[in-house]
Design an enzyme around this catalytic site. Structure first.
Site, PDB file in Angstrom:
ATOM      1  N   ASN A  51       0.746  -1.066   0.536  1.00 51.98           N
ATOM      2  CA  ASN A  51      -0.244   0.274   0.062  1.00 51.98           C
ATOM      3  C   ASN A  51       0.966   1.063  -0.480  1.00 51.98           C
ATOM      4  OD1 ASN A  51      -2.325  -0.083  -0.025  1.00 51.98           O
ATOM      5  ND2 ASN A  51      -2.949  -0.872   2.604  1.00 51.98           N
ATOM      6  N   CYS A  52      -0.025   1.893  -0.820  1.00 51.57           N
ATOM      7  CA  CYS A  52       0.983   3.638  -0.507  1.00 51.57           C
ATOM      8  C   CYS A  52       0.363   4.148   1.409  1.00 51.57           C
ATOM      9  CB  CYS A  52       0.643   4.439  -1.864  1.00 51.57           C
ATOM     10  SG  CYS A  52       1.283   6.401  -1.096  1.00 51.57           S
ATOM     11  N   VAL A  53       1.870   4.706   1.478  1.00 50.80           N
ATOM     12  CA  VAL A  53       1.170   5.151   2.610  1.00 50.80           C
ATOM     13  C   VAL A  53       0.654   6.143   3.327  1.00 50.80           C
ATOM     14  CG1 VAL A  53       3.462   5.926   3.749  1.00 50.80           C
ATOM     15  CG2 VAL A  53       2.075   5.087   5.794  1.00 50.80           C
TER      16      VAL A  53
END
Lengths: 140, 118, 99
Positions: free
Chosen positions: A89-91
């Site tokens: 996931n893109c944080v």
């Protein structure tokens, strides 16, 4: 340079997949999942599925469809386990949308965790290094 | 190093596409990729001056577009057809960009290793 | 040699019309999801004339559009593919641009 000759096609290629659509109500994530299944069936390698924009909702372990409906969140987990695919996931995209890991919960003083532990939180750099490593990026 | 083109085709504020595309453009450049950004359709509205994003309830990410040259994003193209369609002159934009024909943009896309559209 | 991947309806999103503006001579377009609906429309059929088109079979069948699209499909520039075909195409073209 990415290989592009017809002769190469009989060999294994490396894909990175980017998913920008939500786990429910968007066609993009379902389509990405079908693409991954087909690529793996042909013997290709998918080293990473990177979830950006609304794609981060795919990590939500509280996803709870009725028992007669497909559970795409669960399908991603199974596919990743069976084929050793990193789910990233893109944080920052995730935090903005309320998808939080145990670490994010602690760091931000939140009450609960909803990001499945099989999804790792990473930076956009993971997408870039993934693109560098792969023969093809396919976005959905 | 790969040649990465990032296309902006959505206007600001209606959704987060441009904001998240910009994040990716800056990050790609800081990872030493050869990054081009291309504004097409409503995407070029991101480059209008005098915007007040806070009135639409979002963080002022628009100002960050001006940082692109600092990140060594050398090539900033704007679709000339879109400029004409929306009645905007290239000199009105908040950033130095090159007005590009559809054929030039098409050529640019062909030369890129990967193209990401936001 | 780009494969333009369109996933959204031409009636709600301008992805397809923008992609047509930058379509190169060796390019092709893959219509997936709601993007295939535009093939019902004579105006869109005309705009897509001369372009190399691929159509995702499962999305056509799920929407009950096979019979409705029969005439369009008889035209030689449209090829119906499954996801395995999509994977192969993605490697034949130098990249996939998802709009």
């Amino acid at each position: 340079m990415a290989p592009n000759s017809g002769a190469f096609l009989s060999f294994m290629s490396q894909f990175i997949i980017q998913v920008n659509g939500s786990v429910y109500g968007s066609f993009a994530s379902v389509s990405a999942f079908h693409f991954c299944q087909a690529a793996l069936a042909q013997g290709h390698r998918i080293h990473k599925v990177f979830f950006y924009q609304d794609g981060v909702f795919n990590a939500n372990q509280l996803t709870c469809p009725a028992s007669d409906e497909p559970n795409l969140h669960q399908q991603w987990l199974t596919l990743a386990t069976d084929h050793n695919i990193a789910l990233v996931n893109c944080v920052s995209a995730a935090l903005r949308r309320g998808i939080v890991s145990a670490q994010d919960t602690t760091e931000n003083g939140l009450q609960s965790v909803n990001c499945a532990p099989q999804f790792t939180m990473g930076g956009l750099g993971e997408l870039i290094t993934g693109i560098e490593k792969a023969d093809r990026l396919i976005s959905f | 190093m790969k040649k990465i083109s990032i296309l902006f085709r959505h206007s600001p504020y209606g959704n987060a596409a441009s904001r998240e595309g910009l994040d990716l453009a800056l990050l790609s450049a800081s990872f030493e990729q050869e990054v081009s950004v291309i504004f097409i359709g409503e995407g070029l509205l991101n480059l209008l001056p005098n915007q007040q994003p806070q009135l639409s309830g979002v963080k002022d990410y628009i100002a960050t577009f001006k940082a692109m040259p600092l990140y060594d994003i050398e090539s900033v193209l704007v679709c000339e057809q879109s400029l004409a369609q929306l009645g905007i002159g290239i000199n009105e934009l908040s950033l130095d960009c090159e007005s590009a024909s559809a054929a030039l943009i098409s050529h640019h896309l062909t030369l890129s290793d990967e193209v990401l559209v936001f | 040699m780009n494969l333009h991947h369109i996933q959204t309806s031409a009636y709600t999103d301008n992805a397809l019309s923008l992609c047509l503006r930058y379509y190169g001579v060796d390019d092709a377009i893959l219509l997936a999801g709601d993007a295939i609906n535009c093939l019902l429309d004579v105006n869109w059929q005309t705009q897509l004339q001369g372009k190399t088109l691929y159509l995702l079979e499962s999305d056509m069948l799920s929407r009950g559009l096979k019979t409705k699209l029969e005439n369009s499909l008889n035209s030689s520039h449209i090829t119906v593919i499954d996801y395995a075909g999509f994977v192969s195409l993605s490697l034949q073209f130098s990249k996939v641009i998802t709009w």
